[in-house]
Design an enzyme around this catalytic site. Sequence first.
Site, short mmCIF file in Angstrom:
data_model
loop_
_atom_site.label_atom_id
_atom_site.label_comp_id
_atom_site.label_asym_id
_atom_site.label_seq_id
_atom_site.Cartn_x
_atom_site.Cartn_y
_atom_site.Cartn_z
N ASP A 49 0.98 -1.29 0.01
CA ASP A 49 -0.02 -0.11 -0.12
C ASP A 49 1.03 1.30 0.06
OD1 ASP A 49 0.80 -0.18 2.84
OD2 ASP A 49 -1.19 0.09 3.50
N GLU A 187 9.07 -4.77 10.70
CA GLU A 187 9.42 -3.45 10.20
C GLU A 187 9.83 -2.25 11.29
OE1 GLU A 187 6.80 -1.26 7.69
OE2 GLU A 187 7.93 0.68 7.63
#
Length: 291
Positions: A49, A187
Site C-alpha cells: 500500500d 519493520e
Amino acid sequence: MGDKRKKVSILDLQAMKDRGEKITWLTAYDYPTAQFAEAAGLEMLLVGDSLGMCVYGYEGTVPVTMDQCIVHAEAVRRGAPSAFVLGDMPFLSYQTSDVDAVRNAGRFLKEAGVDAVKLEGGVRVVPRIRAILDAGIVVCGHIGLTPQSSGQLGGHKAQGRTVDSARLVIEDALAIQDAGAQLLLLEAVPPEVSGFIARRLSIPVLSIGAGPFCDGQLLIVSDLIGQFQAFTPKFVKKYANVAEVITEAMRAYAKDVKAGTFPDDEHCYHMLKGETDGFAELVKRYEKGGA
Ligand code: KIV
C-alpha cells in the site's frame, strides 16, 4: 527476459529459511518493474500500500483502496509470473470484520492472482489472520512499525527499542505464528530483537529496517532505485538514481525539440516508393485551391 524459472511457492520460501538461504523481496507496483524483478531473480514481490506514496503522491498509505491495490497487483502478476507475489491489505480492508478480511483477501487471489496477502498488526488481528487462513489463503503478518496505525505509535517510529516494547513485538510475533501465518515481516525493529524472533520462529521472518539477522530482506523499490523523492528512511540503501537519469533524459528531449534536432530523418516514416510523384501532384492541386 532471461530463462523461465519455476514458480516460487510458500514451501520454497520455508525451505530457504530451513537451509539458511536469504530470501529477497521488493515491492513492485507495475508491469515493467515486475518484469525487471523477475529478470533479477527476486523470490518475492509485494504490491504494497506504499503505492499510495510511491505512485499516487499521497502523504501516507491510509487513503489507498482495495480497487487501486487490485489494479496494481494484476499488473505485477503479469510481469512476474514466477515470483511469490503478495497483496498488501489496505487500511479498512480487514480492520472492520472477519467477513471483510476474507472477502478482500479473496479479491486479491481471484482478481489479481496473487499468492498471499499481508496485513498489519499482531495479537489484535489474530482473528482476522485465522479467518483468512480458514479461507485457504496464505498470510504474512506485519509487525513493529505498522504505517497504517502510525498515529497510535506517535509517528513512523522504530519499535522494540526498550525491553517493554521488545516484549510486545515478541508477543505479537508468537501470536502470528500460533495463528497459522506462514510468513512474518518485521519493520523498523532492532537487530537484537529481530534476530531473536527469527531464531525463535519456525516460519520465515523477513526484515524491512529490522537488521541482518532475519531470513530475508524487503525494500521499497522506489527507494532502492532512487525514484521516491519525498524522504529516505534510515534503513534504505539506494542502488541507483533513476530520478536523475529520467529527469536528464527529459531535459535533453525538451532541448532537442526546442532546437528542432528531434525528430531527424531516422525517426520518420517516408512515403512508399513510387508514391512521391503522385503526392507532389496532390499538393499542387491543393495549392491551386482544388483537391
Ligand atoms: O506497503 C508497503 O510497501 C509495506 C512495507 C513498508 C512493508 O507494507
